[in-house]
Design an enzyme around this catalytic site. Sequence first.
Site, PDB file in Angstrom:
ATOM      1  N   ASP A 208       0.796  -1.119   0.092  1.00 49.04           N
ATOM      2  CA  ASP A 208      -0.140   0.000  -0.008  1.00 49.04           C
ATOM      3  C   ASP A 208       0.850   1.259  -0.109  1.00 49.04           C
ATOM      4  O   ASP A 208       2.036   1.188  -0.299  1.00 49.04           O
ATOM      5  CB  ASP A 208      -0.829  -0.049   1.311  1.00 49.04           C
ATOM      6  CG  ASP A 208      -0.423   0.287   2.663  1.00 49.04           C
ATOM      7  OD1 ASP A 208       0.850   0.331   2.627  1.00 49.04           O
ATOM      8  OD2 ASP A 208      -0.935   0.467   3.451  1.00 49.04           O
TER       9      ASP A 208
ATOM     10  N   HIS B 192       8.810 -22.077  13.278  1.00 46.97           N
ATOM     11  CA  HIS B 192       7.697 -22.452  14.113  1.00 46.97           C
ATOM     12  C   HIS B 192       6.277 -22.373  13.533  1.00 46.97           C
ATOM     13  O   HIS B 192       5.374 -23.312  13.854  1.00 46.97           O
ATOM     14  CB  HIS B 192       7.633 -21.984  15.425  1.00 46.97           C
ATOM     15  CG  HIS B 192       8.547 -21.863  16.393  1.00 46.97           C
ATOM     16  ND1 HIS B 192       8.904 -21.553  17.589  1.00 46.97           N
ATOM     17  CD2 HIS B 192       9.937 -22.762  16.144  1.00 46.97           C
ATOM     18  CE1 HIS B 192       9.968 -21.943  18.265  1.00 46.97           C
ATOM     19  NE2 HIS B 192      10.569 -22.599  17.399  1.00 46.97           N
TER      20      HIS B 192
ATOM     21  N   HIS C 198       5.026 -28.407  15.773  1.00 46.98           N
ATOM     22  CA  HIS C 198       4.517 -27.201  15.135  1.00 46.98           C
ATOM     23  C   HIS C 198       3.656 -27.785  13.945  1.00 46.98           C
ATOM     24  O   HIS C 198       2.502 -26.800  13.663  1.00 46.98           O
ATOM     25  CB  HIS C 198       5.575 -26.391  14.275  1.00 46.98           C
ATOM     26  CG  HIS C 198       6.881 -25.950  15.620  1.00 46.98           C
ATOM     27  ND1 HIS C 198       6.322 -25.184  16.643  1.00 46.98           N
ATOM     28  CD2 HIS C 198       8.050 -26.180  15.713  1.00 46.98           C
ATOM     29  CE1 HIS C 198       7.328 -24.987  17.339  1.00 46.98           C
ATOM     30  NE2 HIS C 198       8.373 -25.762  17.143  1.00 46.98           N
TER      31      HIS C 198
ATOM     32  N   CYS D 253       3.153  -2.560   4.158  1.00 53.19           N
ATOM     33  CA  CYS D 253       2.117  -1.544   4.758  1.00 53.19           C
ATOM     34  C   CYS D 253       3.025  -0.613   5.725  1.00 53.19           C
ATOM     35  O   CYS D 253       4.307  -0.908   5.719  1.00 53.19           O
ATOM     36  CB  CYS D 253       1.008  -1.977   5.267  1.00 53.19           C
ATOM     37  SG  CYS D 253       0.903  -2.899   6.694  1.00 53.19           S
TER      38      CYS D 253
ATOM     39  N   THR E  54       3.048  -0.578   8.970  1.00 57.44           N
ATOM     40  CA  THR E  54       3.413  -1.462  10.124  1.00 57.44           C
ATOM     41  C   THR E  54       3.587  -2.885  10.001  1.00 57.44           C
ATOM     42  O   THR E  54       4.556  -3.750  10.518  1.00 57.44           O
ATOM     43  CB  THR E  54       2.772  -1.308  11.550  1.00 57.44           C
ATOM     44  OG1 THR E  54       1.532  -1.772  11.067  1.00 57.44           O
ATOM     45  CG2 THR E  54       2.716   0.083  12.018  1.00 57.44           C
TER      46      THR E  54
END
Length: 364
Positions: free
Chosen positions: A8, A99, A134, A66, A68
Amino acid sequence: MKIALGTDHAGFILKSAVVDYLTSRKIEVLDLGAYVLDEEDSYTDPAFRVGGAIADGEAEAGVLLCGTGYGISIAANKIPGIRAVSCETPENARIAKAHNNINVIALGGRTTKPEEVPGILGSWLDTPFEGGRHLRRLNKIAMVEKSTLNVHMQGGGRITIFNHPLIQHKVGIIRDVTTSVKQFRELLQEITGLMVYDITRTLPLVDKEITTPIEKTVVKSIEGRKMAIVPVLRAGLGMVDGILQLVPNAKVGHIGLYRDPATLQPVEYYCKLPFDIEERDILILDPMLATGGSSAAAISLVKKRGGRRISLVCLIAAPEGIERVHSEHPEVEIFAASLDSHLNEHGYIVPGLGDAGDRLFGTK
């Protein structure tokens, strides 16, 4: 290896650093935009494009950018099969891959510097998935995804395929050539009812005070939304009662179209809709989305008479039909119980179930 890339406006500052690093490792980049800096760009669109590319097999993994990395990863994770995590350090990326076997990594233009990109992406790409306990966790997540809705982005539009076991079981029976007319009618109603149960899960609720035999209490009530169901004749009639059993106050319109056997194009012969169609949430019912011509024409007829909030509900869809509808009506969401392989030379869905109208009414 091919990696899909989406950004973005806030993540655009990192785009060139990501492309430079991936190409330096001889990784093919599928650039899904944005292509220019535009403050109006939302993180949802690139998230869905990248997630859709991975779900459809066009890319093996993805990078999202973006402000964050948080919002864009949340959006991407709405697509089944996507495991997206925002990573701010190489160690974050290492753990997320080891993981959680993330197939999409998100970076933030406000939290990550361009010179930090190689370290984070390198850690993600070079860390193997550890498996073991996992893998068991990821398998549980996959089972939950398969039991709910499966959403794909195709041609700029949205299609929801229902993977619920009850729906898939009943679709298997209705396909069978030995299924009787009586069974076919009942199954079509049942499948439609199960689909609409989930289609309506976003209807807004309001508080309402009532009196039970014990005391007064506050309950939830659907907020005054009006619904219209519009079957495309003939076969769409078989879906009506499945909805009316759950939404008995819905108004019913009818659209008559037939497919010219030579041109495969729809021909209109009847259209009658509720007088207040422009005020209603509209579900157009067409069991077989084959060429898409009839469904697209039905949507156009409803729009000409003022309809705005339109969705298409079908039993089985073909890729050709989805592309046709979304090329003409990209804002219309399609709901289907199954997405089949292709159309044959006669315009029938493969594997499909034959002519839904004939099987519904026993005319062939």
